[in-house]
Design a protein around this motif. Structure first.
Motif, PDB file in Angstrom:
ATOM      1  N   HIS A   1       4.429  61.165 -24.265  1.00 27.78           N
ATOM      2  CA  HIS A   1       2.984  61.287 -23.987  1.00 27.78           C
ATOM      3  C   HIS A   1       2.191  60.608 -25.117  1.00 27.78           C
ATOM      4  CE1 HIS A   1      -0.952  63.112 -23.436  1.00 27.78           C
ATOM      5  NE2 HIS A   1      -0.786  64.026 -24.352  1.00 27.78           N
ATOM      6  N   THR A   2       2.611  60.846 -26.346  1.00 29.38           N
ATOM      7  CA  THR A   2       1.926  60.242 -27.495  1.00 29.38           C
ATOM      8  C   THR A   2       2.011  58.725 -27.441  1.00 29.38           C
ATOM      9  OG1 THR A   2       2.620  62.173 -28.772  1.00 29.38           O
ATOM     10  CG2 THR A   2       1.761  60.283 -30.018  1.00 29.38           C
ATOM     11  N   LEU A   3       3.203  58.223 -27.157  1.00 34.49           N
ATOM     12  CA  LEU A   3       3.373  56.770 -27.093  1.00 34.49           C
ATOM     13  C   LEU A   3       2.468  56.164 -26.023  1.00 34.49           C
ATOM     14  CD1 LEU A   3       4.748  54.127 -27.840  1.00 34.49           C
ATOM     15  CD2 LEU A   3       6.640  54.718 -26.296  1.00 34.49           C
ATOM     16  N   PHE A   4       2.439  56.793 -24.850  1.00 34.85           N
ATOM     17  CA  PHE A   4       1.622  56.222 -23.774  1.00 34.85           C
ATOM     18  C   PHE A   4       0.136  56.273 -24.129  1.00 34.85           C
ATOM     19  CE2 PHE A   4      -0.734  56.039 -19.822  1.00 34.85           C
ATOM     20  CZ  PHE A   4      -0.173  54.915 -19.240  1.00 34.85           C
ATOM     21  N   MET A   5      -0.298  57.374 -24.722  1.00 37.12           N
ATOM     22  CA  MET A   5      -1.721  57.484 -25.073  1.00 37.12           C
ATOM     23  C   MET A   5      -2.092  56.422 -26.114  1.00 37.12           C
ATOM     24  SD  MET A   5      -4.340  59.173 -24.063  1.00 37.12           S
ATOM     25  CE  MET A   5      -4.076  60.844 -23.473  1.00 37.12           C
ATOM     26  N   VAL A   6      -1.203  56.180 -27.058  1.00 31.70           N
ATOM     27  CA  VAL A   6      -1.480  55.139 -28.054  1.00 31.70           C
ATOM     28  C   VAL A   6      -1.596  53.774 -27.366  1.00 31.70           C
ATOM     29  CG1 VAL A   6      -0.532  53.897 -30.052  1.00 31.70           C
ATOM     30  CG2 VAL A   6      -0.473  56.396 -29.994  1.00 31.70           C
ATOM     31  N   MET A   7      -0.680  53.498 -26.440  1.00 27.86           N
ATOM     32  CA  MET A   7      -0.741  52.225 -25.702  1.00 27.86           C
ATOM     33  C   MET A   7      -2.097  52.076 -25.007  1.00 27.86           C
ATOM     34  SD  MET A   7       3.068  52.368 -23.971  1.00 27.86           S
ATOM     35  CE  MET A   7       2.624  51.352 -22.578  1.00 27.86           C
ATOM     36  N   THR A   8      -2.544  53.166 -24.361  1.00 25.40           N
ATOM     37  CA  THR A   8      -3.820  53.118 -23.639  1.00 25.40           C
ATOM     38  C   THR A   8      -4.971  52.836 -24.608  1.00 25.40           C
ATOM     39  OG1 THR A   8      -2.990  54.658 -21.998  1.00 25.40           O
ATOM     40  CG2 THR A   8      -5.369  54.455 -22.156  1.00 25.40           C
TER      41      THR A   8
ATOM     42  N   TYR B   1      -3.487  64.379 -18.113  1.00 29.43           N
ATOM     43  CA  TYR B   1      -2.168  64.620 -17.495  1.00 29.43           C
ATOM     44  C   TYR B   1      -1.499  63.331 -17.030  1.00 29.43           C
ATOM     45  CZ  TYR B   1      -4.155  64.648 -12.675  1.00 29.43           C
ATOM     46  OH  TYR B   1      -4.776  64.327 -11.490  1.00 29.43           O
ATOM     47  N   TYR B   2      -2.323  62.335 -16.725  1.00 29.98           N
ATOM     48  CA  TYR B   2      -1.777  61.039 -16.301  1.00 29.98           C
ATOM     49  C   TYR B   2      -0.839  60.487 -17.371  1.00 29.98           C
ATOM     50  CZ  TYR B   2      -2.249  56.814 -13.401  1.00 29.98           C
ATOM     51  OH  TYR B   2      -2.030  55.765 -12.544  1.00 29.98           O
ATOM     52  N   SER B   3      -1.263  60.645 -18.623  1.00 27.35           N
ATOM     53  CA  SER B   3      -0.476  60.135 -19.744  1.00 27.35           C
ATOM     54  C   SER B   3       0.859  60.872 -19.871  1.00 27.35           C
ATOM     55  CB  SER B   3      -1.306  60.268 -21.024  1.00 27.35           C
ATOM     56  OG  SER B   3      -0.509  60.063 -22.153  1.00 27.35           O
ATOM     57  N   VAL B   4       0.863  62.150 -19.547  1.00 24.14           N
ATOM     58  CA  VAL B   4       2.115  62.914 -19.619  1.00 24.14           C
ATOM     59  C   VAL B   4       3.117  62.377 -18.587  1.00 24.14           C
ATOM     60  CG1 VAL B   4       3.161  65.194 -19.277  1.00 24.14           C
ATOM     61  CG2 VAL B   4       0.973  64.981 -20.492  1.00 24.14           C
ATOM     62  N   ILE B   5       2.642  62.156 -17.370  1.00 23.12           N
ATOM     63  CA  ILE B   5       3.539  61.674 -16.309  1.00 23.12           C
ATOM     64  C   ILE B   5       3.978  60.236 -16.607  1.00 23.12           C
ATOM     65  CG2 ILE B   5       3.856  61.374 -13.822  1.00 23.12           C
ATOM     66  CD1 ILE B   5       3.175  64.255 -14.570  1.00 23.12           C
TER      67      ILE B   5
ATOM     68  N   SER C   1     -11.767  59.465 -28.161  1.00 22.49           N
ATOM     69  CA  SER C   1     -11.513  59.935 -26.792  1.00 22.49           C
ATOM     70  C   SER C   1     -10.028  60.156 -26.587  1.00 22.49           C
ATOM     71  CB  SER C   1     -11.984  58.931 -25.737  1.00 22.49           C
ATOM     72  OG  SER C   1     -13.061  58.194 -26.190  1.00 22.49           O
ATOM     73  N   GLY C   2      -9.226  59.235 -27.141  1.00 25.11           N
ATOM     74  CA  GLY C   2      -7.778  59.331 -26.972  1.00 25.11           C
ATOM     75  C   GLY C   2      -7.214  60.580 -27.611  1.00 25.11           C
ATOM     76  N   ILE C   3      -7.702  60.918 -28.771  1.00 24.88           N
ATOM     77  CA  ILE C   3      -7.170  62.109 -29.462  1.00 24.88           C
ATOM     78  C   ILE C   3      -7.469  63.366 -28.641  1.00 24.88           C
ATOM     79  CG2 ILE C   3      -7.465  63.598 -31.490  1.00 24.88           C
ATOM     80  CD1 ILE C   3      -7.737  61.040 -33.165  1.00 24.88           C
ATOM     81  N   PHE C   4      -8.682  63.459 -28.106  1.00 26.42           N
ATOM     82  CA  PHE C   4      -9.007  64.660 -27.339  1.00 26.42           C
ATOM     83  C   PHE C   4      -8.210  64.726 -26.035  1.00 26.42           C
ATOM     84  CE2 PHE C   4     -12.672  64.755 -30.224  1.00 26.42           C
ATOM     85  CZ  PHE C   4     -12.597  66.085 -30.607  1.00 26.42           C
ATOM     86  N   ALA C   5      -8.064  63.593 -25.359  1.00 22.66           N
ATOM     87  CA  ALA C   5      -7.286  63.600 -24.111  1.00 22.66           C
ATOM     88  C   ALA C   5      -5.825  63.935 -24.417  1.00 22.66           C
ATOM     89  CB  ALA C   5      -7.394  62.247 -23.407  1.00 22.66           C
ATOM     90  N   TRP C   6      -5.328  63.428 -25.532  1.00 23.27           N
ATOM     91  CA  TRP C   6      -3.949  63.706 -25.945  1.00 23.27           C
ATOM     92  C   TRP C   6      -3.747  65.201 -26.176  1.00 23.27           C
ATOM     93  CZ3 TRP C   6      -2.193  65.617 -30.734  1.00 23.27           C
ATOM     94  CH2 TRP C   6      -0.809  65.519 -30.944  1.00 23.27           C
ATOM     95  N   LEU C   7      -4.720  65.812 -26.892  1.00 24.33           N
ATOM     96  CA  LEU C   7      -4.626  67.252 -27.168  1.00 24.33           C
ATOM     97  C   LEU C   7      -4.571  68.052 -25.867  1.00 24.33           C
ATOM     98  CD1 LEU C   7      -7.053  67.877 -30.169  1.00 24.33           C
ATOM     99  CD2 LEU C   7      -4.596  68.410 -30.049  1.00 24.33           C
TER     100      LEU C   7
END
Ligand code: TRP
Length: 456
Positions: free
Chosen positions: A158-165, A112-116, A355-361
């Motif tokens: 959200h996708t952009l931020f998760m990719v950055m992370t 959820y952090y990535s969404v915010i 890990s990123g893909i699962f957190a993104w989902l």
């Protein structure tokens, strides 16, 4: 153990400064600027702030020292550090569960952090294009509602931020962000000061200050006390192994006590400044302090819409907020990635991407809880509220409780004294730490839990 110290297979920070920067980067994030103001607003203000500050001082700082200590002594992912240390101290290997629950908590929070953080990204462009200039409070609220009601747009950010992370985590947390934090954190601090300056010009500055700092204990509920405790853990990145794994990359000569103090003080200052910037605006424009997760997005744009150079400062502020969130998000997933590398023979890149893909989902469920599924509630909470409650208010304090018990009841005094290296004039600091961690933290966490479920 002093003669045969472990070495981390993932490398080490380049200096003790690097640890302070990384730990501050992890601590200072959305928790300070987005979450602290809205939960303070929703829980009545001053009394909540006092409880939060007490939790930071008598629980947060000792637990931070304990986590860094366990990490540096274990020199592995939290699961394997806890495993090695429990063996070394002649205790049960079940202590690794602290590492497990922390790893899961970090993963859940990241979702959820990535969404915010995505909202903050979206606001960089809204600020830069002058959308806030001269807007009314209703106009600003409309901009916020339009964003959060559109799942597709939220998904894109959200996708952009998760990719950055994932890019940073894949390259290894020690490269790159260390430098960024060195310049961007002070810049964030300065821009918060500018915003506090604007808040002083609204005519409602003292209303905001009174709200934040005049405690009225009739306004805080039992649940509010639990939220303040949970937030002390959340804002300092404690209770799930993030600081433990950063500690595992710390050089042997750095002082754990001094660095923990420095990080906690910087983190608290940022949160209080954010509150001092936001609440005067809330009162000046007749907004609702308990407006919830949208609070900063409904208030600060008003300031950027009024002040000279608003689009520039607004853009800068949201860029810095994104960086603060970025340097936090990587620490949420580092324990999981390090563990995958250690135990599953994966390389960092594969481990990070997976890990990123699962957190993104999982993050998609948080996105929907602001629009399509905002009416779907369990115990009166949306999916996002539940996830936040479960992680910040239950899992982190429980993790902290077990870390405290392990560090002072299981681990021998010789070991903790050796690792903390508080000798000579610093000896009293050791005893204060020991006393707080051994007695006060466990009792406080248990009392707050029992109180919240109505047993006391
Ligand atoms: N402390 C960060 C913030 O305030 C969030 C964070 C990063 C965190 N790592 C963590 C919270 C580990 C809990 C546990 O935004």
């Amino acid at each position: 153990m002093t003669d045969k110290r472990r070495v981390s297979m993932h490398g080490q920070w380049s200096s003790r400064w690097a640890f302070i920067l990384a730990a501050t980067g992890s601590a200072v994030g959305l928790g300070n600027i987005w979450k602290f103001p809205y939960i303070t607003g929703a829980n009545g203000g001053g009394a909540f702030v006092i409880v939060y500050l007490i939790c930071i001082a008598i629980i947060g700082i000792p637990i931070m020292m304990a986590e860094v200590m366990l990490g540096r002594r274990g020199r592995q992912s939290p699961i394997n550090s806890m495993l090695s240390l429990s063996k070394e101290e002649g205790s049960h290997k079940g202590w690794q569960i602290v590492g497990w629950s922390g790893m899961i908590a970090g993963f859940l929070i990241l979702s959820y952090y990535s969404v915010i953080a995505g909202w903050a990204l979206a606001y960089v462009f809204r600020a830069a294009t002058g959308m806030f200039t001269g807007a009314t409070a209703e106009g600003i609220e409309g901009i916020y509602n339009e964003l959060v009601s559109d799942p597709e747009r939220l998904l894109a950010w959200h996708t952009l931020f998760m990719v950055m992370t994932m890019v940073v985590v894949a390259r290894g947390v020690r490269s790159g962000l260390e430098q960024a934090v060195r310049f961007l954190m002070p810049a964030l601090f300065v821009i918060l000061l500018i915003l506090v300056g604007y808040a002083m010009s609204t005519g409602s500055f003292m209303d905001g200050i009174r709200f934040l700092f005049t405690p009225d204990f009739s306004k805080i509920s039992k649940a509010g006390i639990l939220i303040a405790l949970g937030h002390a853990f959340f804002t300092l990145s404690l209770g799930m192994g993030a600081i433990m794994i950063y500690g595992s990359y710390m050089t042997d000569d750095a002082s754990i006590a001094k660095t923990s103090f420095a990080v906690a003080i910087a983190d608290t200052l940022v949160a209080l400044l954010a509150g001092m910037a936001i609440f005067p605006i809330v009162f000046a424009y007749g907004l609702e302090p308990g407006a919830g997760p949208g609070l900063i997005f409904k208030t600060l744009p008003l300031a950027f819409g009024q002040m000279p150079g608003g689009p520039f400062f607004g853009m800068l502020f949201f860029i810095l907020l994104v960086f603060a969130a970025w340097s936090s998000s990587i620490s949420l997933i580092e324990p999981l990635v390090a563990w995958l590398v250690e135990n599953h023979n994966m390389n960092r890149v594969t481990a990070s991407v997976m890990s990123g893909i699962f957190a993104w989902l999982l993050g998609i469920a948080t996105i929907f809880s602001f629009n399509l599924m905002s009416g779907v509630k369990l115990f009166g909470k949306t999916f996002f509220d539940l996830l936040d409650f479960l992680t910040a208010n239950i899992m982190l304090p429980l993790g902290g409780l077990f870390i405290a018990i392990f560090a002072t009841w299981v681990m021998s005094r010789e070991s903790s004294r050796d690792e903390l290296a508080l000798v000579g004039k610093a000896e009293p600091v050791y005893f204060i730490w020991y006393f707080l961690t051994r007695f006060i933290t466990p009792i406080a966490v248990i009392v707050v839990f029992l109180n919240a479920i109505g047993v006391l």
